[in-house]
Design a protein around this motif. Structure first.
Motif, PDB file in Angstrom:
ATOM      1  N   PHE A  92       0.850  -1.175   0.000  1.00  0.00           N
ATOM      2  CA  PHE A  92       0.000   0.000   0.000  1.00  0.00           C
ATOM      3  C   PHE A  92       0.889   1.228   0.000  1.00  0.00           C
ATOM      4  O   PHE A  92       1.980   1.208   0.528  1.00  0.00           O
ATOM      5  CB  PHE A  92      -0.910   0.027   1.238  1.00  0.00           C
ATOM      6  N   CYS A  93       0.391   2.301  -0.561  1.00  0.00           N
ATOM      7  CA  CYS A  93       1.218   3.503  -0.642  1.00  0.00           C
ATOM      8  C   CYS A  93       0.642   4.644   0.177  1.00  0.00           C
ATOM      9  O   CYS A  93       1.006   5.781  -0.012  1.00  0.00           O
ATOM     10  CB  CYS A  93       1.388   3.912  -2.104  1.00  0.00           C
ATOM     11  N   SER A  94      -0.258   4.346   1.093  1.00  0.00           N
ATOM     12  CA  SER A  94      -0.852   5.406   1.892  1.00  0.00           C
ATOM     13  C   SER A  94      -0.876   4.998   3.355  1.00  0.00           C
ATOM     14  O   SER A  94      -1.043   3.849   3.686  1.00  0.00           O
ATOM     15  CB  SER A  94      -2.279   5.665   1.415  1.00  0.00           C
ATOM     16  N   SER A  95      -0.692   5.961   4.239  1.00  0.00           N
ATOM     17  CA  SER A  95      -0.802   5.700   5.660  1.00  0.00           C
ATOM     18  C   SER A  95      -2.124   6.230   6.197  1.00  0.00           C
ATOM     19  O   SER A  95      -2.289   6.427   7.382  1.00  0.00           O
ATOM     20  CB  SER A  95       0.364   6.344   6.409  1.00  0.00           C
ATOM     21  N   ASP A  96      -3.057   6.451   5.318  1.00  0.00           N
ATOM     22  CA  ASP A  96      -4.333   7.047   5.653  1.00  0.00           C
ATOM     23  C   ASP A  96      -5.123   6.147   6.606  1.00  0.00           C
ATOM     24  O   ASP A  96      -5.234   4.942   6.407  1.00  0.00           O
ATOM     25  CB  ASP A  96      -5.114   7.270   4.359  1.00  0.00           C
ATOM     26  N   LEU A  97      -5.698   6.748   7.635  1.00  0.00           N
ATOM     27  CA  LEU A  97      -6.526   6.023   8.581  1.00  0.00           C
ATOM     28  C   LEU A  97      -7.679   5.315   7.879  1.00  0.00           C
ATOM     29  O   LEU A  97      -8.093   4.230   8.284  1.00  0.00           O
ATOM     30  CB  LEU A  97      -7.055   6.987   9.651  1.00  0.00           C
ATOM     31  N   THR A  98      -8.182   5.891   6.797  1.00  0.00           N
ATOM     32  CA  THR A  98      -9.287   5.287   6.061  1.00  0.00           C
ATOM     33  C   THR A  98      -8.897   3.913   5.527  1.00  0.00           C
ATOM     34  O   THR A  98      -9.697   2.986   5.549  1.00  0.00           O
ATOM     35  CB  THR A  98      -9.709   6.192   4.882  1.00  0.00           C
ATOM     36  N   LEU A  99      -7.671   3.761   5.068  1.00  0.00           N
ATOM     37  CA  LEU A  99      -7.190   2.468   4.582  1.00  0.00           C
ATOM     38  C   LEU A  99      -7.151   1.453   5.721  1.00  0.00           C
ATOM     39  O   LEU A  99      -7.639   0.337   5.588  1.00  0.00           O
ATOM     40  CB  LEU A  99      -5.802   2.607   3.966  1.00  0.00           C
ATOM     41  N   TYR A 100      -6.583   1.851   6.858  1.00  0.00           N
ATOM     42  CA  TYR A 100      -6.524   0.945   8.004  1.00  0.00           C
ATOM     43  C   TYR A 100      -7.925   0.556   8.455  1.00  0.00           C
ATOM     44  O   TYR A 100      -8.190  -0.593   8.787  1.00  0.00           O
ATOM     45  CB  TYR A 100      -5.771   1.593   9.167  1.00  0.00           C
ATOM     46  N   GLN A 101      -8.820   1.521   8.480  1.00  0.00           N
ATOM     47  CA  GLN A 101     -10.196   1.246   8.911  1.00  0.00           C
ATOM     48  C   GLN A 101     -10.890   0.311   7.931  1.00  0.00           C
ATOM     49  O   GLN A 101     -11.630  -0.586   8.343  1.00  0.00           O
ATOM     50  CB  GLN A 101     -10.985   2.551   9.060  1.00  0.00           C
ATOM     51  N   HIS A 102     -10.653   0.502   6.641  1.00  0.00           N
ATOM     52  CA  HIS A 102     -11.227  -0.373   5.608  1.00  0.00           C
ATOM     53  C   HIS A 102     -10.780  -1.815   5.829  1.00  0.00           C
ATOM     54  O   HIS A 102     -11.600  -2.740   5.803  1.00  0.00           O
ATOM     55  CB  HIS A 102     -10.793   0.139   4.225  1.00  0.00           C
TER      56      HIS A 102
END
Length: 147
Positions: free
Chosen positions: A13-23
């Motif tokens: 993955f190329c993002s540390s976005d909380l949305t990705l972790y939550q997904h």
């Protein structure tokens, strides 16, 4: 005696976005719930989890380790979640904890089959590609004696 399965999800993955972790966490919890696995932890904080019985060890956090306490006698589910979107973690830690109810006369075979089914469901839901994504599964059995 208690057993738990710790899963390490490592994907490109190329993002540390909380949305990705939550997904990812949402799909993991849903897949586990469908297999009636209710004692879970989802971590994306860069720390190494140590799973302990909460009757003897309380949850705590250091600079490298995070102690997670589960109550094996709890009939209702337990979910520990620590998702830090400001950190790009190398891997998410997904933990499934077995309770005494998960043990049969033959051991934890049924529990492990449920874990495998949940992982297959989860991998499909988040579109893991076997050619490039790793889903590493570790099974730990821990016995502790307390007077």
């Amino acid at each position: 005696m208690t057993a738990f399965t710790k899963l390490s999800l490592q994907a490109n993955f190329c993002s540390s976005d909380l949305t990705l972790y939550q997904h990812i966490a949402d799909h993991f919890v849903l897949a586990c719930q469908q297999e009636k696995l209710q004692h879970l932890a989802v971590l994306a904080n860069g720390l190494l989890p140590l799973v302990r019985n909460s009757q003897f060890d309380k949850s705590s956090q250091g600079t490298e380790l995070q102690m997670i306490g589960f109550d094996p006698s709890a009939k209702q589910g337990q979910l520990v979640s620590d998702l830090q979107g400001d950190k790009l973690v190398e891997m998410m830690q997904l933990i499934i904890f077995a309770t005494p109810d998960d043990q049969t006369d033959m051991g934890y075979g049924r529990f492990m089959n449920e874990v495998e089914s949940a992982l297959r469901r989860f991998a499909k839901a988040v579109n893991l590609q076997p050619e490039r994504d790793d889903l590493t599964v570790r099974f730990h059995q821990h016995i502790s004696y307390h007077n």
